[in-house]
Design an enzyme around this catalytic site. Structure first.
Site, PDB file in Angstrom:
ATOM      1  N   SER A  48       0.572  -1.228  -0.161  1.00 37.73           N
ATOM      2  CA  SER A  48       0.150  -0.186   0.384  1.00 37.73           C
ATOM      3  C   SER A  48       0.748   0.989   0.133  1.00 37.73           C
ATOM      4  CB  SER A  48      -1.217   0.094   1.065  1.00 37.73           C
ATOM      5  OG  SER A  48      -2.270   0.845   0.782  1.00 37.73           O
ATOM      6  N   LYS A  78       4.567   2.226  -2.754  1.00 36.13           N
ATOM      7  CA  LYS A  78       4.567   3.452  -3.807  1.00 36.13           C
ATOM      8  C   LYS A  78       6.084   3.805  -2.650  1.00 36.13           C
ATOM      9  CE  LYS A  78      -0.226   5.037  -1.991  1.00 36.13           C
ATOM     10  NZ  LYS A  78      -0.779   4.836  -2.448  1.00 36.13           N
ATOM     11  N   TRP A 117     -10.718   0.717  -4.555  1.00 33.81           N
ATOM     12  CA  TRP A 117      -9.642   1.815  -4.433  1.00 33.81           C
ATOM     13  C   TRP A 117      -8.097   1.766  -5.432  1.00 33.81           C
ATOM     14  CZ3 TRP A 117     -11.155   6.555  -2.840  1.00 33.81           C
ATOM     15  CH2 TRP A 117     -10.174   7.708  -2.789  1.00 33.81           C
ATOM     16  N   HIS A 147      -7.786  -5.977   0.254  1.00 32.45           N
ATOM     17  CA  HIS A 147      -6.405  -4.691   0.646  1.00 32.45           C
ATOM     18  C   HIS A 147      -5.612  -5.618   1.397  1.00 32.45           C
ATOM     19  CE1 HIS A 147      -4.400  -1.191   0.085  1.00 32.45           C
ATOM     20  NE2 HIS A 147      -4.073  -0.870   1.567  1.00 32.45           N
TER      21      HIS A 147
END
Ligand code: GCU
Length: 423
Positions: A261, A265, A352, A403
């Site tokens: 998540s 990044k 998302w 997620h």
């Protein structure tokens, strides 16, 4: 009835927090994704096609520069390197199959970070997964000998955080995300640290980590290009990689940077800046990670830069609602891993993060591997079905469920290591 329904939706949204976005205009419908053209990968500054693999070096520098200036900010030059000390001696765990050790990284006495290492109980150096964790090293495993991190943490009931601090009950609360036994069984090591030790994840406290080390080093960097938390986490991952070379049993030439998540990044940004990472893993990194911004599916640049302005440089927010004009898109970030090993993973219910956008970025990035002469994704034309990993030096899987990072994901990552990095 209508009021009652509305009430139920609102309270659910409050309960589930930022991952439910039913109330806004978020696009979750493929037919609403606008037509878009991705910025080209294999061209020079003048837009001419690259001819030889040797031209990639310059292109790579230019793309890195744009991602730094427009999204993540510039990593300041001249930051001190860490000193590594042992907090404890290696202790046998997992019935003697592994050794657990804690180290402390320190920067001139001005910042420090505790690192937790698990490695197989033999002396042959093994590939090492380097990743940050969300709630402290003590949350990775219930072992009471792991130091309890008492620094600021984001509020979380499941992780037993009280007044932004971990408690004894926080021990082991994220263990499902760190299947150490599996990694050890596949002859790899793990090195992890709490991400908030580098940069606490809130605008009000983000400077309470390593940020002051950059004071006086950013004068020549335009204010809007100065780094945010993602940049600091990424730098931290590189410092951990450097530290790995002094730990017996770890092969720092086979370091794998991994993150889930927001930390996915950060793992990508670390992996593209620091070419000493042999492999890069993005787990559900989504917007400003592996997902294409131009699809504006799920989270968008407008949403992410308004919810988490402290993650980025000042220029990032200027691209809100202007994705089609951005000089770069995320397939170009993924391509900067080439010709090293890249594994991108999505979860099918994690809309998302835009699973399809993550696959499409990976597929477009694959052009770089083909150009440089390796087999990346191979003959993959469509997004694979769930739980069916594809690719070679570029691997992709989309998992059943939502997620998270779990044992299934790690099973795929150790398999990628086995097929590409194991000697
Ligand atoms: C939020 C945020 C995402 C991020 C995620 C996470 O949902 O919008 O960009 O990836 O948190 O870190 O779990």
């Amino acid at each position: 009835m209508l009021t009652r329904r509305a009430f139920t939706v609102t309270s659910l949204a409050t309960l589930l927090g930022s991952r439910l976005h039913a109330q806004d205009d978020t696009i979750y419908d493929e037919s609403k994704v606008p037509a878009y053209t991705l910025p080209p990968l294999l061209v020079d500054d003048a837009g001419r096609p690259l001819r030889a693999a040797a031209d990639w070096g310059r292109r790579r520098v230019a793309l890195l520069d744009t991602f730094a200036a427009q999204l993540y900010g510039r990593t300041p030059g001249g930051l001190p390197a860490c000193t590594v000390t042992q907090v404890d001696r290696p202790v046998p765990v997992l019935d003697g199959r592994a050794l657990r050790q804690q180290l402390r990284l320190d920067w001139l006495g001005r910042a420090s970070v505790d690192v937790l290492v698990y490695r197989p109980a033999h002396e042959r150096p093994v590939p090492v997964f380097i990743g940050l964790n969300y709630y402290g090293n003590h949350a990775v495993d219930p072992d009471p000998a792991i130091l309890l991190n008492r620094r600021w943490m984001r509020a979380s009931e499941p992780n037993a955080i009280v007044d932004h601090r971990a408690t004894e009950r926080s021990r082991g609360t994220t263990a499902l995300r760190w299947p150490i036994d599996l990694v050890i069984a596949r002859d790899c090591a793990v090195m992890t640290a709490y991400y908030g030790d580098f940069a606490p994840d809130d605008p009000s406290v983000v400077r309470d980590g390593i940020a002051p080390l950059a004071d006086g080093l950013q004068d020549r960097i335009p204010v809007r290009e100065r780094w945010g938390a993602i940049g600091m986490w990424a730098w931290g991952l590189s410092q951990m990689r450097a530290a790995a070379s002094s730990v017996p049993g770890l092969d720092a030439t086979r370091a794998i940077v991994i993150g889930h998540s927001r930390l996915g990044k950060a793992a990508l940004w670390a992996g593209v800046q620091d070419e000493a990472f042999a492999m890069v893993v993005s787990n559900d990194s989504g917007c400003a990670g592996a997902a294409l911004s131009r699809r504006i599916y799920g989270e968008t640049i407008a949403r992410i830069t308004s919810s988490f302005p402290h993650w980025f440089c000042g220029n990032a927010a200027s691209w809100a609602n202007r994705e089609a004009e951005m000089p770069v898109d995320q397939h170009q970030l993924l391509a900067l891993v080439a010709p090293r090993v890249l594994h991108v993973a999505s979860a099918i219910d994690d809309r998302w993060a835009d699973p399809r956008g993550e696959f499409l970025a990976t597929q477009s990035a694959d052009e770089a591997w083909r150009f440089l002469g390796g087999t990346g994704l191979g003959p993959v034309t469509d997004m694979p079905t769930v739980d069916t990993p594809v690719g070679q030096r570029v691997r992709y899987h989309v998992r059943t469920g939502g997620h998270d990072i779990n044992r299934y994901d790690w099973t795929q990552y150790v398999e990628t290591v086995r097929s590409t990095l194991h000697k």
